[in-house]
Design an enzyme around this catalytic site. Structure first.
Site, PDB file in Angstrom:
ATOM      1  N   ASP A   1      41.004  73.854 -17.096  1.00 37.90           N
ATOM      2  CA  ASP A   1      42.447  73.288 -17.651  1.00 37.90           C
ATOM      3  C   ASP A   1      43.283  73.243 -16.152  1.00 37.90           C
ATOM      4  O   ASP A   1      43.549  74.212 -15.450  1.00 37.90           O
ATOM      5  CB  ASP A   1      42.949  74.177 -18.378  1.00 37.90           C
ATOM      6  CG  ASP A   1      44.335  73.886 -18.836  1.00 37.90           C
ATOM      7  OD1 ASP A   1      44.712  72.698 -19.247  1.00 37.90           O
ATOM      8  OD2 ASP A   1      45.218  75.100 -18.917  1.00 37.90           O
TER       9      ASP A   1
ATOM     10  N   THR B   1      47.244  67.908 -17.929  1.00 35.78           N
ATOM     11  CA  THR B   1      47.911  68.668 -16.777  1.00 35.78           C
ATOM     12  C   THR B   1      47.007  68.227 -15.769  1.00 35.78           C
ATOM     13  O   THR B   1      47.603  68.452 -14.693  1.00 35.78           O
ATOM     14  CB  THR B   1      47.694  70.374 -17.241  1.00 35.78           C
ATOM     15  OG1 THR B   1      46.258  70.670 -17.863  1.00 35.78           O
ATOM     16  CG2 THR B   1      48.539  70.823 -18.191  1.00 35.78           C
ATOM     17  N   THR B   2      45.715  68.108 -15.742  1.00 36.47           N
ATOM     18  CA  THR B   2      44.788  67.627 -14.656  1.00 36.47           C
ATOM     19  C   THR B   2      45.275  66.276 -14.171  1.00 36.47           C
ATOM     20  O   THR B   2      45.484  65.916 -12.898  1.00 36.47           O
ATOM     21  CB  THR B   2      43.234  67.751 -14.969  1.00 36.47           C
ATOM     22  OG1 THR B   2      42.990  68.958 -15.684  1.00 36.47           O
ATOM     23  CG2 THR B   2      42.646  67.591 -13.758  1.00 36.47           C
TER      24      THR B   2
ATOM     25  N   ASP C   1      45.274  73.102 -26.161  1.00 33.62           N
ATOM     26  CA  ASP C   1      45.445  71.798 -25.633  1.00 33.62           C
ATOM     27  C   ASP C   1      45.297  70.840 -26.905  1.00 33.62           C
ATOM     28  O   ASP C   1      46.093  70.014 -27.188  1.00 33.62           O
ATOM     29  CB  ASP C   1      44.397  71.336 -24.793  1.00 33.62           C
ATOM     30  CG  ASP C   1      44.750  71.811 -23.209  1.00 33.62           C
ATOM     31  OD1 ASP C   1      45.814  72.515 -23.133  1.00 33.62           O
ATOM     32  OD2 ASP C   1      44.185  71.349 -22.403  1.00 33.62           O
TER      33      ASP C   1
END
Lengths: 535, 527
Positions: free
Chosen positions: A69, A102-103, A400
């Site tokens: 994550d 988020t990546t 997520d």
């Protein structure tokens, strides 16, 4: 610059203590910043997509975290560089706002910075680049809306939601059983969702984990679990139709907050005091009993005597329950938190269909399940897994998935994943670039190139030839005018993401592009870095 | 333009190949460490603690060894973690799980060196683990229906588990102890009802199972030493000075006579309390807290046996066993449930006097008294017995049993091997590697016993080529033997847990391609 001359020609210093500070200016500052940003993006690049790798992080205390994550990696990385910190912030804000991607947002920002570097070398002013990026991002966001599709779901038709959550989960270590986990997440979100207001309060979903068992044993509990057991080992372990008194006052003699002393100077006083004390305990238990409670949940501890009295009157009790859990129990059971025994009334009791204690494995771990609550809005996802790290990672993955499901309930537009949305945007931005007259044209084109880097990273991580695959997919998109073609990461055999059921939320994607552009603009605008030099 | 440091000063970052190597090296080092303890001829380890006293532990239990290690390598920590979980969940197989995970990683290292992507290895491992589980599932024996056979199964499992421990000399004896104890539980996994008392002295053979309950306490002075048909009140109450709990209360007097009066009142209060307790019609009183001389004397006068300072565990267990409730107030004698037992007496074990409760209400409870030459011996014996008890109690719930002695590994390896041949693509290499890792376990068992592992494992493999073969390694005679005849069995649940957790851990470590170590938190100097 740091040295100026006054009207008499005497030098004076503007920036003090030059030797203790390092200073970078102009193009050098920009390049240094860009390289820092790129370094962060490079770390995350390999984590993107279903075949992305994990990172192992060792905290200052020696604890190990294994995760994929983006937000978690960056947060635990102990970053020192200012620009790198900005990237960490970027990932965090995506996490807060959307919860997923988020990546991707960091990889996108890294790609934009890389392109900006080339443009800077060609002598284009950073502000012009920033403006070009701004325009391009607007085009991309509009285009996303254009290619987005609405899809319908309802409490009975949850399949589309499950599919989307599965896309999110497939990049995590839990992808072995993504289907059950996705179903659990969707059911959890739906049971707390307010479909009319299109809002979901994720606070009502508690994600709990306990080491042991298999990942497949993860379950959704329509109620609450509390990591506590009954205060007395011989209290009943199961209560049907419980009426719960939720207390925040201890079963102990009162402790007035003002300082006081009770002086004992005669035998009579000693005895009355003793009786009083016994009466206290008796009254407390009696009050709970009188209002009809069949279970007492208390934030504080019990005195031994009170404990026995509770046991004696057949009133099971739980002590030392944390404040947050207490609130959740109150919400779920429709009870009120009562701060004083005097204020206890039958209406303030919470109701639950079943309260039971469950023990695990060979250790003496016990947990309390409160199920079938009167107001079953609060749910708990209870994760089991091989080890602590696995559970932590599953928690993050479920988080997520929950966020994605929430976003879909808020806005049911989706775009297709697997890099197809980025490729489609890239084509659109590229086309728009040619129509723009100014120098910004270059920046817009660079933006299109940067968009390509996300599918490129996906292909790279999946072990495909990045450039070859990307160009093939791109030409296919243009030829068939179909924005659903993406990178076939799982080697399924088709590029059509609609067939593969790979979805992402529209707002998630839009937010990624907007946030990444914003941060890059900010970094580009810095032309002077003053920092205290190392000592 | 040099890239500036992104991370803080002491933090380090390892990428790609280097990160993978670091985690492989760490994991394999841990495996090699515990590897030699595997199997009936496995060796023990001495652990010396860094704390005060430099205490020494001699053990063969994987979880205990790993728990005491101070490890810096993150991958090694993952392995320690799974061993701990294995201990918590099923109680045994703590070494096997680490060894299997380590072997899987060792094979993975070779594959990575042969340019196979870790993700491919992972997907191969997953398929292989599933296949291995199914293969094992087909060969399980379930004697749930037949009580007689099931008991002999339990006996075999207990013996197999114990044979790798310090108790192996007397495994027959201890297996009987463990099976008896677990059978008494009648299907519950509540090991609390089985109490283990360690008393140095005598030999391991002198250990025995007692169907009652033994409390390691002395009987108060002048009180009866033997009570028949005892009625027991289990309590948790202050019997020293019963303080007034109202906050801020204090005694303030102005003359000596008043002090005496209040003291008298206190005494009176205690006397009343004792009276109330005695009014329950009891002849034995067990308290968690101290009992001072004064109330003790009162109890002795009334002919009540008073036992003080039984710890929390003792109290709860006693309450459980005798069926009484733990009381803290004594105003309603009619509604307090008292505990019962047929006989309370003081017994001597070695040099110590203990209190023995026999004929207790709950027939499930029992006590195992361990005797042995030294504390280390006893500690290790307790750990071994605990392992056996855990496994047995789990087996009672999940009655499926497989053979031992490397048999399950060979069965799984065979199935996985076949799968590898049928699977197209690069995954088949990983599946093959999985089967090799499984075979590594019998190899290690043989190696530890000082046997020619290459020869034995080859024989074993040949034997297993036949359908329905029961061959495994017979460490005692150093040859391939029929495990069913030799009576070597293991619990299916343990084997399954080993397989699944080891695969999961290996997968987790394989997925890592970057290690970021934060700067260690600075310790404040406490000088």
């Amino acid at each position: 610059m740091a040295l100026a001359f006054d009207e008499y020609g005497r030098p004076f210093i503007i920036l003090k203590e030059q030797d203790q500070k390092t200073r970078l200016r102009g193009i050098e500052a920009q390049k240094a910043n860009i390289s820092a940003g790129k370094a962060v993006a490079r770390i995350l690049r390999t984590s993107l997509g279903p075949k992305g790798m994990d990172k192992m992080l060792q905290s200052p205390d020696g604890d190990v975290t294994i995760t994929n994550d983006g937000a978690t990696i960056l947060e635990q990385m102990d970053v020192d560089n200012q620009i790198a910190k900005l990237m960490v912030e970027l990932s965090r804000s995506q996490d807060y706002e959307i919860g997923d991607g988020t990546t991707g947002v960091v990889v996108m920002a890294g790609a934009l910075l890389e392109q900006a570097e080339h443009l800077l070398e060609r002598g284009i002013h950073p502000i012009r680049i920033a403006e070009g990026y701004e325009m391009a991002s607007r085009i991309a966001v509009e285009h996303l809306e254009h290619i987005a599709q609405k899809f319908d779901f309802g409490p009975t038709n949850i399949e589309p939601l499950v599919q989307t959550c599965m896309t999110t989960l497939s990049s995590k270590i839990v992808n072995r059983c993504k289907r059950p986990l996705a179903e659990i997440s969707v059911k959890a979100v739906l049971s707390v969702a307010d479909l009319e207001r299109k809002d979901v309060n994720l606070d009502l979903i508690k994600v709990e984990g306990k080491v042991g068992g298999k990942l497949e044993d993860t379950e959704l509990i329509y109620g609450i679990t509390v990591d506590k057991d009954m205060s007395h080992p011989q209290m009943p372990k199961q209560i049907q139709d419980a009426k719960i008194a939720i207390l925040t006052c201890p079963f102990e003699p009162p402790k007035p907050k003002t300082k006081h002393k009770v002086d004992i100077d005669t035998v009579e006083k000693f005895q009355t005091l003793r009786q009083q004390e016994q009466k206290y305990f008796d009254d407390m238990v009696q009050k709970c009993k009188d209002v009809g409670a069949t279970l007492v949940i208390c934030q504080w501890g019990f005195d031994d005597e009170a404990n026995h009295l509770l046991m004696h009157r057949n009133l099971p009790a739980v002590r030392w329950v944390g404040g947050v859990e207490l609130e959740l129990i109150a919400i779920a059971t429709g009870g009120r938190i009562v701060p004083r025994f005097q204020e206890l009334t039958p209406e303030k009791l919470g109701r639950a269909g079943l309260v039971r204690e469950k023990s695990f494995g060979t250790t003496k771990d016990k947990m309390l399940y409160i199920e079938h609550c009167a107001n079953s809005r609060a749910v708990t996802i209870f994760i089991r897994g091989g080890n602590k790290m696995m559970i932590e990672e599953t928690k993050r993955s479920i988080h997520d998935a929950l966020c994605v499901a929430r976003n879909l309930i808020r806005n049911n537009s989706i775009v297709y994943g697997g890099g197809s949305a980025e490729i489609s945007c890239s084509i659109a931005v590229e086309a728009a670039a040619d129509k723009h007259p100014g120098v910004e044209q270059y920046a817009i084109r660079a933006f299109a190139d940067a968009l390509d880097s996300v599918p490129m990273a996906l292909a790279e991580n999946s072990g495909l030839q990045p450039i070859e695959t990307l160009s093939a997919v791109k030409s296919q998109q243009i030829k068939e005018n179909n924005p659903h073609f993406g990178i076939d990461c799982n080697d399924v055999g088709t590029n059509d993401m609609r067939e593969q059921n790979v979805f992402e939320t529209l707002i998630g994607k839009q937010q990624q592009i907007l946030l990444a552009t914003q941060v890059v603009k900010m970094i580009l605008k810095i032309d002077d870095v003053i920092s205290p030099s190392d000592f | 333009m040099a890239i500036e440091r992104i991370l803080k000063d002491d933090a380090s970052e390892e990428k790609g190949e280097r990160a993978r190597t670091a985690s492989f090296v760490g994991a394999i080092a841990i495996t090699d460490l515990v590897k030699t303890t595997l199997g009936p001829k496995g060796m023990d380890k001495i652990l010396q603690s860094t704390g005060r006293g430099q205490e020494v532990t001699v053990t063969n239990d994987g979880a205990t060894i790993l728990k005491s290690l101070h490890i810096d390598n993150p991958a090694a920590k993952v392995l320690i973690d799974i061993s701990k979980v294995q201990d918590d969940e099923v109680g045994d197989g703590t070494t096997s799980v680490v060894v299997l995970a380590g072997e899987l990683l060792r094979e993975a290292e070779k594959l990575v060196a042969a340019k196979i992507h870790p993700m491919t290895i992972i997907s191969g491992y997953r398929i292989a683990a599933e296949c291995a589980r199914n293969a094992l599932l087909q060969r399980v024996v379930d004697n749930k229906e037949n009580a007689e056979k099931f008991k002999s199964d339990l006996m075999k499992i207990a013996k197999t588990t114990l044979s790798s421990k310090i108790l192996s000399q007397d495994k027959e004896h201890f297996a009987q102890l463990a099976v008896d104890a677990v059978m008494r539980l009648k299907g519950s996994t509540n090991l609390e009802a089985i109490q283990i008392i360690k008393k140095p002295g005598g030999s391991l053979k002198d250990s025995f199972l007692d169907e009652g309950f033994i409390l390691d306490k002395k009987i108060g002075l002048g009180q009866p030493k033997r009570i028949e048909n005892a009625k027991i009140l289990v309590a948790n109450t202050a019997m020293d000075t019963d303080k007034v709990k109202i906050y801020g209360a204090r005694v303030r007097v102005d003359s000596m006579s008043k002090v005496a009066e209040i003291e008298g009142a206190e005494k009176e209060k205690m006397r009343e309390k004792v009276q109330k307790i005695i009014a329950h019609g009891i002849n034995c009183f067990v308290n968690r807290q101290l009992i001072y001389n004064f109330p003790e004397e009162l109890f002795a006068d009334a002919g009540v046996l008073a036992i003080e300072h039984a710890d929390f565990d003792g109290i709860e267990r006693l309450a459980l066993v005798t069926g009484g409730e733990i009381a803290s107030t004594f105003d309603n004698p009619e509604s307090v449930k008292l505990g019962h037992c047929k006989l309370i007496e003081e017994i001597m074990i070695g040099e110590d006097k203990l209190i023995h409760f026999s004929g207790v209400e709950m027939g499930q409870a029992c006590t195992i008294v361990l005797r042995g030459a030294s504390h280390h011996m006893l500690d290790e014996a307790e750990r071994s017995l605990h392992d056996a008890l855990c496994v047995l109690s789990q087996t009672v719930n999940d009655t499926r049993v497989v053979l031992g002695g490397g048999w399950p590994e060979m069965v799984m390896a065979k199935a996985v091997d076949e799968l590898a041949r049928q699977t197209p693509g690069k995954k088949s290499h990983a599946i093959e590697a999985f089967s090799r890792s499984l075979v590594a376990i019998p190899t290690i068992i043989a190696d530890n016993a000082g046997l020619d592992s290459a020869d034995l494992v080859a024989q074993l493999r040949a034997e297993h080529h036949k359908e329905g073969c029961n061959a495994g390694i017979d460490v005692i005679s150093g040859s391939v033997g029929d495990m069913a005849e030799l009576g070597i069995s293991e619990s299916f649940k343990v084997k399954q847990a080993v397989l699944l957790s080891a695969t999961e851990a290996a997968e987790m470590i394989l997925r890592v391609d970057e290690i970021i170590t934060c700067a260690p938190r600075k310790r404040e100097d406490r000088m």
